[in-house]
Design a protein around this motif. Structure first.
Motif, short mmCIF file in Angstrom:
data_model
loop_
_atom_site.label_atom_id
_atom_site.label_comp_id
_atom_site.label_asym_id
_atom_site.label_seq_id
_atom_site.Cartn_x
_atom_site.Cartn_y
_atom_site.Cartn_z
N GLN A 92 0.73 -1.11 -0.08
CA GLN A 92 -0.01 -0.02 -0.06
C GLN A 92 0.88 1.43 0.16
N ILE A 93 1.84 1.49 0.73
CA ILE A 93 2.82 2.29 0.69
C ILE A 93 3.28 2.72 -0.82
N ASP A 94 3.97 1.61 -1.30
CA ASP A 94 4.63 1.81 -2.65
C ASP A 94 3.56 2.01 -3.50
N ALA A 140 0.80 3.93 -3.07
CA ALA A 140 0.72 5.32 -2.77
C ALA A 140 2.13 6.06 -3.53
N HIS A 141 2.99 5.76 -3.07
CA HIS A 141 4.16 6.49 -3.73
C HIS A 141 4.17 6.60 -5.14
N GLN A 177 1.73 10.09 -3.61
CA GLN A 177 0.92 10.46 -2.66
C GLN A 177 1.90 9.86 -1.25
N PHE A 178 1.94 10.36 -0.30
CA PHE A 178 2.73 10.37 1.08
C PHE A 178 1.71 10.73 2.27
N VAL A 198 -1.24 7.43 2.70
CA VAL A 198 -0.67 6.08 2.80
C VAL A 198 -1.34 5.59 3.88
N ASN A 229 -8.83 1.49 2.93
CA ASN A 229 -8.47 0.96 1.19
C ASN A 229 -9.54 1.32 0.24
#
Length: 110
Positions: A66-68, A70-71, A75-76, A80, A87
């Motif tokens: 999910q972090i990747d 968003a990146h 988005q940060f 995230v 989600n």
């Protein structure tokens, strides 16, 4: 009836996210294959999705995914956190919003 409407909205949002990632929209509705495609786009190897089968480590992998994601949409921070905790709402924001996908540069790390 409301749950059917929400499910259809989630499918349309995911469809649009996959199209923004340069994939076919229908790939989001096939179970297991949709996760394979996400790993392929974000990490370059779809078989890394098998890491989700390792107990406890799968929690880390799912959050990192999910972090990747968003990146990839630039988005940060709070976005995230929203992707991790709520989600469907934040996938709808990505799908229906004016976000564009850029392939992550660190595609090897999981």
């Amino acid at each position: 009836m409301l749950s059917v409407i929400l499910y259809v909205v989630m499918i349309v949002a995911d469809w649009k996210v996959y199209e923004k990632m340069g994939r076919q929209g229908w790939e989001c509705i096939i179970p297991f294959y949709n996760v394979y495609v996400l790993f392929q786009v974000l990490y370059g190897n779809g078989w890394k999705m098998l890491l989700l089968l390792i107990p406890f480590y799968n929690i880390y992998v799912a959050i990192k995914l999910q972090i990747d994601l968003a990146h990839g949409f630039n988005q940060f921070g709070a976005f995230v956190l929203g992707l991790v905790l709520v989600n469907p709402v934040f996938m709808a924001i990505l799908g229906f919003g004016d976000y564009s996908f850029t392939a992550p540069s660190n595609s090897a790390a999981v």
